[in-house]
Design an enzyme around this catalytic site. Structure first.
Site, PDB file in Angstrom:
ATOM      1  N   HIS A 183       2.736 -13.520 -38.763  1.00  0.00           N
ATOM      2  CA  HIS A 183       2.770 -12.068 -38.644  1.00  0.00           C
ATOM      3  C   HIS A 183       3.693 -11.588 -37.528  1.00  0.00           C
ATOM      4  O   HIS A 183       3.978 -10.386 -37.443  1.00  0.00           O
ATOM      5  CB  HIS A 183       1.353 -11.535 -38.410  1.00  0.00           C
ATOM      6  CG  HIS A 183       0.764 -11.985 -37.116  1.00  0.00           C
ATOM      7  ND1 HIS A 183       0.363 -13.292 -36.904  1.00  0.00           N
ATOM      8  CD2 HIS A 183       0.524 -11.327 -35.955  1.00  0.00           C
ATOM      9  CE1 HIS A 183      -0.101 -13.410 -35.673  1.00  0.00           C
ATOM     10  NE2 HIS A 183      -0.017 -12.243 -35.077  1.00  0.00           N
ATOM     11  N   ASP A 184       4.159 -12.489 -36.677  1.00  0.00           N
ATOM     12  CA  ASP A 184       5.037 -12.133 -35.561  1.00  0.00           C
ATOM     13  C   ASP A 184       6.494 -12.539 -35.787  1.00  0.00           C
ATOM     14  O   ASP A 184       7.327 -12.304 -34.902  1.00  0.00           O
ATOM     15  CB  ASP A 184       4.550 -12.811 -34.271  1.00  0.00           C
ATOM     16  CG  ASP A 184       3.305 -12.173 -33.698  1.00  0.00           C
ATOM     17  OD1 ASP A 184       3.073 -10.976 -33.954  1.00  0.00           O
ATOM     18  OD2 ASP A 184       2.548 -12.873 -33.000  1.00  0.00           O
ATOM     19  N   ASP A 230      -5.447 -16.421 -30.191  1.00  0.00           N
ATOM     20  CA  ASP A 230      -4.256 -15.659 -29.857  1.00  0.00           C
ATOM     21  C   ASP A 230      -3.888 -15.845 -28.382  1.00  0.00           C
ATOM     22  O   ASP A 230      -4.742 -15.696 -27.498  1.00  0.00           O
ATOM     23  CB  ASP A 230      -4.530 -14.179 -30.152  1.00  0.00           C
ATOM     24  CG  ASP A 230      -3.320 -13.302 -30.009  1.00  0.00           C
ATOM     25  OD1 ASP A 230      -2.383 -13.458 -30.808  1.00  0.00           O
ATOM     26  OD2 ASP A 230      -3.307 -12.452 -29.096  1.00  0.00           O
ATOM     27  N   ASP A 264      -6.313   3.311 -50.431  1.00  0.00           N
ATOM     28  CA  ASP A 264      -5.966   4.085 -49.235  1.00  0.00           C
ATOM     29  C   ASP A 264      -4.660   3.627 -48.595  1.00  0.00           C
ATOM     30  O   ASP A 264      -4.255   4.143 -47.554  1.00  0.00           O
ATOM     31  CB  ASP A 264      -7.103   4.054 -48.216  1.00  0.00           C
ATOM     32  CG  ASP A 264      -7.341   2.659 -47.605  1.00  0.00           C
ATOM     33  OD1 ASP A 264      -6.685   1.693 -48.037  1.00  0.00           O
ATOM     34  OD2 ASP A 264      -8.203   2.556 -46.703  1.00  0.00           O
ATOM     35  N   ASN A 271      -9.067  -0.153 -52.483  1.00  0.00           N
ATOM     36  CA  ASN A 271      -9.590   1.204 -52.649  1.00  0.00           C
ATOM     37  C   ASN A 271      -8.533   2.299 -52.658  1.00  0.00           C
ATOM     38  O   ASN A 271      -8.867   3.491 -52.646  1.00  0.00           O
ATOM     39  CB  ASN A 271     -10.634   1.503 -51.560  1.00  0.00           C
ATOM     40  CG  ASN A 271     -10.045   1.432 -50.147  1.00  0.00           C
ATOM     41  OD1 ASN A 271      -8.832   1.291 -49.971  1.00  0.00           O
ATOM     42  ND2 ASN A 271     -10.902   1.532 -49.141  1.00  0.00           N
ATOM     43  N   ASP A 286      -9.319 -14.906 -36.346  1.00  0.00           N
ATOM     44  CA  ASP A 286      -8.396 -14.750 -35.228  1.00  0.00           C
ATOM     45  C   ASP A 286      -9.204 -14.389 -33.992  1.00  0.00           C
ATOM     46  O   ASP A 286      -9.962 -13.410 -34.000  1.00  0.00           O
ATOM     47  CB  ASP A 286      -7.381 -13.650 -35.537  1.00  0.00           C
ATOM     48  CG  ASP A 286      -5.994 -13.976 -35.030  1.00  0.00           C
ATOM     49  OD1 ASP A 286      -5.898 -14.452 -33.887  1.00  0.00           O
ATOM     50  OD2 ASP A 286      -5.018 -13.760 -35.773  1.00  0.00           O
ATOM     51  N   GLU A 302      -2.755 -20.704 -30.118  1.00  0.00           N
ATOM     52  CA  GLU A 302      -1.407 -20.134 -30.077  1.00  0.00           C
ATOM     53  C   GLU A 302      -0.951 -20.147 -28.625  1.00  0.00           C
ATOM     54  O   GLU A 302      -1.594 -19.559 -27.756  1.00  0.00           O
ATOM     55  CB  GLU A 302      -1.394 -18.703 -30.608  1.00  0.00           C
ATOM     56  CG  GLU A 302       0.023 -18.142 -30.660  1.00  0.00           C
ATOM     57  CD  GLU A 302       0.081 -16.623 -30.669  1.00  0.00           C
ATOM     58  OE1 GLU A 302       1.045 -16.083 -31.236  1.00  0.00           O
ATOM     59  OE2 GLU A 302      -0.804 -15.974 -30.081  1.00  0.00           O
TER      60      GLU A 302
END
Length: 561
Positions: free
Chosen positions: A336-337, A206, A25, A23, A98, A264
C-alpha cells in the site's frame, strides 16, 4: 520446519478501502472482502493481511487508530469481521491484522487523556516536551528538536492548552506512543491478546522498529531543507530488541507456532534482520525491509533515479545470502506504500503482461515469504494522475504543498508523485470492465484507473496466458516443491546488465531462474543446463534451456538429474 509453516506460505495484502465495496458508498468494506474470498482461495494464497479496519479519523487512511478493539463503521462491524474471519478459516487460509502501535490517532482516548493536562496519569504515555530553551512555544524553531516528519514539516505539534509539544514521526494527528512507559506496553499487549483470542492468526507490525527512541531526543543532521534527520535516534533504537522480546513473551508464547508475526522495519540492515528474526531470540518471524525499494531514488523518495538492474540484483542477492543460515525475509514488490512494480521496474505498455509475469517469477523464486498486493496478480499499473487534485494521500498532498512553497516547479513535483506516490497502489481493485471496475456501484473515493476496461480479473480468470494464471502457477510451485521455499540461493551471471539469474538447490534438486529486465533479446550463458526442463515460463513456444531470452522473458528450469 516445525512451527514455521509460513516458510512455504504466500501472503495476500488487502487494502480494504480499495478492494471491494458492498454497499455502494464508494469505499471498500469487510463484507466486500468476504464476498471475494473464493477468488483468493482459487489464487492459492495462504494468508490474508488486512490493512487497518479499526475506528479512525482516516487522516492517514486508517493508520491513525482511535480505538484498537473495534471496527470503523465505514468498513462494517465486529460481526462483519467475525464473518470474514470464519470465511477465511473455512477456506483453509489465515488472517493477519495490521498492528499500528508506534503511534495512535490524536482522537484516541489515550491521547485525549494525555492531552488534558500535565498531571493526567496518561501524560507520559506520549512524548511531551517543553519548547526549546530561549524560545516561545508555537513559534518557528521552538520545537524540542529539529526532527522532520515523514509527512513533511516538523515532527512536533504545539499544544497551546497544556503548554508543550508532542512528538509525531508521521502526521500531526498521529502522536507517537512512549514505549518507555511499561503501562503503554501492557495496554498494547492486552489489545493484541484480545485479537488473538478472537481468532486472528497474527500481526503485520507497522514501523515496529520505530518504537524505541533515544530518550535524549537529540537534534538530527540537516541534509536538505529545513529540518534534521531524526532516524538515527528512533530507527532500530536502543531498547527495540528488549521490547520485541517482551512482546513475544507477553503475547505469543504458548501459541506462537500457529501464528505469523511480521515486522515492518524501514532502515533495517541485513545484520539487524538476522537479530530480529533469529528464532532463538523470540522477536518476530520475518522482517519487511525497504532497501530494494529505495534504490531508484536519491536521498528523498521524490528524487528519482533510473532503474538499474545490477543495483537491485546486488541488494536482493545480499539479503538472500545474509539470511541463508539464520533469519527470514519477506519478499515483495508492491504494497500500500509502493507504486505498481510493472510501471516501476518493468514495462506497463506493450510488454505489460510479460513484464508483470517476469517480475512475479523472479520474486517468488527467492527464499523468503512472498507477498502479493491486491491487483499485482493482474498486472495493475500506476494511475494517470493529471493534477494534485487527483491525489488523496496525505504524504503526497503535503509534499506537493511544501515543495511548491519552497520554489519547486509544480510539474516536476507532480512527475515525482506520479512515479512514487502511494496513491498508485490505492486506486480501486479492477474486478471487471464495468463503469467503476466492479469495485463499487457508487462514486469511488479515488478514481479507478481508466485501463480497467482491459486489465481486470474477469478478463483474466479463464485465460491461461494471463498474469493471474501465472501467479496461480507460481504460488502452486512454492507449495509443491520444497526447493522453492527452502533451497539454497546462488547468484549466476553477476555482471549481466539486463538478466537476473540465480539457482535454488535442495537435496539434489536444482532450479535455474532467469529474468530478462529489458525490452531487448538477451543472451545467457550458464554452463550445465542443457536439456533442463522448463517448469515455468511466460513466453509461449519458448525453446527453454539457456537459449536467448525474449524481451521481459522469465524461465524457471529444473536441472536434469
Amino acid at each position: 520446519m516445525p512451527g514455521q509453516w509460513w516458510r512455504n506460505a504466500v501472503v495476500y495484502q488487502i487494502y480494504p478501502r480499495s478492494f471491494a465495496d458492498s454497499n455502494g458508498d464508494g469505499i471498500g468494506d469487510i463484507p466486500g472482502i468476504t464476498a471475494r474470498l473464493d477468488y483468493l482461495q482459487r489464487l492459492g494464497v495462504d494468508v490474508i493481511w488486512l490493512s487497518p479496519v479499526y475506528p479512525s479519523p482516516q487522516d492517514d487512511n486508517g493508520y491513525d487508530i482511535s480505538d484498537y478493539t473495534d471496527i470503523d463503521p465505514v468498513f462494517g462491524s465486529l460481526d462483519d469481521f467475525d464473518a470474514l474471519l470464519s470465511g477465511v478459516h473455512e477456506r483453509g487460509m489465515k488472517l493477519v491484522m495490521d498492528l499500528v502501535v508506534n503511534h495512535t490517532s490524536d482522537e484516541h482516548d489515550w491521547f485525549a487523556a494525555s492531552r488534558s493536562g500535565k498531571d493526567d496519569p496518561k501524560r507520559d504515555w506520549y512524548w511531551w516536551r517543553p519548547p526549546r530553551e530561549g524560545f516561545v512555544g508555537g513559534e518557528p524553531g521552538a520545537e524540542p528538536n529539529n526532527w522532520n516528519s515523514a509527512f513533511s514539516g516538523p515532527a512536533w505539534e504545539w499544544d497551546e492548552a497544556s503548554g508543550e509539544y508532542f512528538l509525531h514521526i508521521f502526521s500531526r494527528k498521529q502522536p507517537d506512543l512512549n514505549w518507555e512507559n511499561p503501562e503503554v506496553r501492557e495496554a498494547v499487549y492486552a489489545m493484541m491478546r484480545w485479537w488473538l483470542d478472537r481468532g486472528v492468526d497474527g500481526f503485520r507490525m507497522d514501523v515496529i522498529n520505530f518504537i524505541s527512541k533515544d530518550t535524549d531526543l537529540p537534534d538530527g543532521v540537516v541534509f536538505d531543507g529545513r529540518y534534521g534527520d531524526g532516524t538515527p535516534y528512533f530507527i532500530n533504537g536502543p531498547r527495540i530488541h528488549e521490547f520485541l522480546h517482551e512482546m513475544h513473551e507477553q503475547v505469543f508464547a504458548g501459541r506462537h507456532e500457529l501464528l505469523i508475526t511480521v515486522g515492518e522495519m524501514p532502515g533495517a540492515t541485513v545484520e539487524e534482520a538476522v537479530l530480529y528474526t533469529d528464532p532463538a531470540r523470540a522477536e518476530v518471524d520475518m522482517v519487511f525491509q525497504f532497501e530494494h525499494v529505495s534504490l531508484d531514488s536519491d536521498g528523498s523518495k521524490w528524487n528519482l533515479l533510473p532503474f538499474h538492474l545490477p543495483t537491485l540484483r546486488d541488494s536482493l542477492a545480499r539479503w538472500q545470502t545474509g539470511l541463508a543460515e539464520v533469519g527470514w525475509n519477506s519478499l515483495y514488490w508492491n504494497n500500500h506504500d509502493q507504486p505498481r512494480v510493472v510501471s516501476r521496474f518493468g514495462d506497463d505498455g506493450e510488454h505489460r503482461v510479460r513484464a508483470a509475469t517476469m517480475l512475479g517469477t523472479v520474486l517468488h523464486l527467492h527464499r523468503g515469504t512472498p507477498y502479493v498486493y491486491q491487483g499485482e496478480e493482474l498486472g495493475m499499473t500506476n494511475a494517470p494522475f493529471a493534477t494534485i487534485a487527483d491525489f488523496r494521500d496525505i504524504e503526497a498532498v503535503n509534499h506537493y504543498a511544501e515543495a511548491v512553497a519552497d520554489g519547486a516547479d509544480p510539474e516536476a513535483v507532480l512527475t515525482s508523485l506520479r512515479a512514487r506516490g502511494r496513491d498508485n497502489a490505492r486506486t480501486p481493485m479492477q474486478w471487471d470492465a464495468s463503469a467503476h471496475a466492479g469495485f463499487t456501484t457508487g462514486e469511488p473515493w479515488i478514481a479507478v484507473n481508466p485501463n480497467h476496461d482491459a486489465i481486470n480479473a474477469a478478463a483474466q480468470d479463464d485465460d491461461e496466458g494471463s498474469v493471474l494464471a501465472h501467479y496461480r502457477r507460481l504460488i502452486a510451485l512454492r507449495h509443491d516443491l520444497p526447493v522453492v521455499a527452502e533451497g539454497d540461493f546462488a547468484l549466476e551471471l553477476p555482471d549481466h546488465e539486463h538478466v537476473y539469474a540465480f539457482t535454488r538447490s535442495l537435496d539434489g534438486e536444482r532450479l535455474l531462474v532467469l529474468g530478462n529486465f529489458s525490452g531487448d533479446e538477451q543472451d545467457v550463458d550458464v554452463d550445465g543446463w542443457d536439456g533442463a526442463e522448463l517448469l515455468v515460463g511466460n513466453v509461449p513456444g519458448s525453446p527453454g534451456g539457456t537459449s536467448p531470452l525474449a524481451p521481459w522473458e522469465a524461465r524457471v528450469l529444473r536441472h536434469p538429474r
